[in-house]
Scaffold this motif. Structure first.
Motif, short mmCIF file in Angstrom:
data_model
loop_
_atom_site.label_atom_id
_atom_site.label_comp_id
_atom_site.label_asym_id
_atom_site.label_seq_id
_atom_site.Cartn_x
_atom_site.Cartn_y
_atom_site.Cartn_z
N LYS A 49 -1.07 -4.88 12.74
CA LYS A 49 -2.49 -4.59 12.94
C LYS A 49 -3.34 -5.50 12.05
CE LYS A 49 -2.74 -1.03 15.85
NZ LYS A 49 -1.32 -0.98 16.26
N ARG A 50 -4.42 -6.03 12.62
CA ARG A 50 -5.37 -6.83 11.85
C ARG A 50 -6.37 -5.89 11.20
NH1 ARG A 50 -5.10 -9.14 16.69
NH2 ARG A 50 -7.26 -8.62 17.23
N VAL A 51 -6.35 -5.87 9.87
CA VAL A 51 -7.18 -4.94 9.10
C VAL A 51 -8.11 -5.74 8.20
CG1 VAL A 51 -7.20 -3.04 7.44
CG2 VAL A 51 -5.33 -3.22 9.10
N PHE A 52 -9.40 -5.44 8.27
CA PHE A 52 -10.40 -6.05 7.38
C PHE A 52 -10.71 -5.03 6.30
CE2 PHE A 52 -14.59 -7.59 6.06
CZ PHE A 52 -14.42 -8.98 6.08
N TRP A 107 -4.65 -0.67 -4.37
CA TRP A 107 -3.60 0.23 -3.90
C TRP A 107 -3.53 0.20 -2.37
CZ3 TRP A 107 0.22 2.99 -6.24
CH2 TRP A 107 0.16 3.17 -7.61
N ALA A 108 -4.69 0.18 -1.70
CA ALA A 108 -4.71 0.14 -0.23
C ALA A 108 -4.06 -1.13 0.29
CB ALA A 108 -6.15 0.25 0.27
N ARG A 109 -4.37 -2.27 -0.34
CA ARG A 109 -3.78 -3.54 0.07
C ARG A 109 -2.25 -3.50 -0.06
NH1 ARG A 109 -2.26 -8.14 -3.72
NH2 ARG A 109 -4.23 -7.79 -4.76
N LEU A 150 -0.84 -1.10 2.72
CA LEU A 150 -0.99 -1.66 4.07
C LEU A 150 -0.04 -2.83 4.30
CD1 LEU A 150 -4.88 -1.52 4.37
CD2 LEU A 150 -3.27 -0.38 5.91
N THR A 151 0.04 -3.75 3.35
CA THR A 151 0.92 -4.90 3.53
C THR A 151 2.38 -4.47 3.49
OG1 THR A 151 0.75 -5.42 1.16
CG2 THR A 151 -0.75 -6.56 2.65
#
Length: 357
Positions: free
Chosen positions: A13-16, A27-29, A32-33
């Protein structure tokens, strides 16, 4: 036990992600990665040193990043068009109450007009399916009764930070009704409680202040030791944001806003109790002083969230109790102070959290 994000959903998924250089954004990065999302970051450089963003490897794992101001409309629009995101998670903000008293204009510009800039640019994105704007537990018109606020309660703000975030909620509501109702993209807001966790080095936050006091060999000054807050671990908060984003993308929820906070069965914990508990968990003996009688800007003494709607619609619950939250936070900082790598500590806690311990 709370549901968890589906790695199969997030893979590719492409997430901005705005605010990716901040504490929660870092933490989110990582999360997600770790799930295989293709994350594009947009934020200012960290204003703290050290910063979790730098400690875990700056742009490591990102597709690309843009270091720029959310108020820069042209740069923001260009970054969004280059990413062509399917999901936007908007965390960029001026997040500090006390700074908002010193810089109210900046606070409103970043938190309100920054959100306007993002939503305006998002209108033309063809692949976008979900846009989640992170606000705060402080968006409610707090009457200091000590009750737990629900999503339909009146919005308000007794300080520039709270007022700017309440205004951002109205911006999202207006854009949703005016421009997004008839489209395929769903937009909503997430209202998280007071977040604890390793890697927060911001000013005027209780745990970073404890760590700094310990490293400097000084006592800790606490402005409002008897104030209560809805304490939760950063991973619990992010779990809610990710589940909400999934549900928006898939069309599984009709909610415009959701609260994320500790279980209502847990007692409201004052700041001073949290300071003592974190001290103990880290094996520290940092004394703290009550400086509430000093000349301090006004802050609310009681604040609570009712997360029942998130439980019913998403199957989300706080997986960590408030005491576990403090223990996990203390373990992170204790490991980091003793030389462990911040990235390893963070990924280990994400792994443990998603296993269900």
């Amino acid at each position: 036990m709370s549901r968890l994000p589906d790695p199969g959903f997030w893979t590719g998924k492409r997430v901005f992600l705005t605010g990716h250089t901040g504490f929660k954004g870092s933490w989110a990065r990582l999360w997600l990665t770790r799930m295989g999302a293709r994350v594009t970051g947009y934020a200012l450089r960290p204003d703290a040193a050290p910063s979790l963003h730098d400690l875990v490897g700056a742009a490591s794992g990102l597709e690309t990043e843009t270091i720029a101001d959310i108020r820069d409309q042209a740069t923001l629009r260009s970054a969004l068009e280059d990413c062509d995101p399917e999901i936007i998670l908007h965390m960029a903000a001026q997040p500090l109450v006390r700074k908002s008293y010193a810089a109210p204009t900046e606070t409103f510009e970043v938190n309100v007009m920054g959100t306007v800039n993002l939503l305006e640019a998002a209108r033309s994105l063809k692949a976008l399916r979900a846009l989640l704007v992170v606000t705060t537990d402080k968006v409610y018109g707090n009457d200091e009764t000590g009750r737990h606020f629900v999503e339909t309660d009146r919005l308000g703000g007794h300080d520039p930070y709270s007022g700017s975030k309440a205004a951002a909620e109205l911006v999202v509501s207006t854009y949703r009704d005016a421009f997004f109702r008839a489209g395929v993209a769903r937009i909503a807001t997430a209202r998280g409680g007071n977040v604890l966790g390793g890697g927060d080095f911001s000013q005027d936050r209780i745990v970073p202040d404890i760590v700094r006091a310990a490293m400097a060999g000084k006592p800790l000054d606490i402005r409002n030791p008897y104030a209560t807050r809805p304490w939760q671990h950063v991973l619990d908060c992010l779990n809610g944001y990710l589940l909400f984003s999934e549900a928006l993308f898939l069309g599984h929820v009709d909610e415009d806003s959701l609260n994320f906070g500790p279980s209502l069965s847990e007692p409201q914990m004052p700041v001073g109790v949290v300071a003592s508990a974190v001290n103990m968990a880290m094996g520290l003996t940092v004394p703290w002083r009550d400086v509430s009688s000093c000349d301090q800007p006004r802050e609310m003494q009681t604040l609570g969230l009712d997360p029942d709607r998130a439980a019913r619609t998403l199957g989300w619950h706080a997986r960590l109790s408030q005491l576990q939250t403090m223990e996990w936070t203390a373990q992170w900082y204790d490991g980091w102070r003793k030389g462990a790598a911040a990235r390893d500590l963070s990924l280990l806690q994400i792994e443990e959290f998603t296993k269900g311990f």
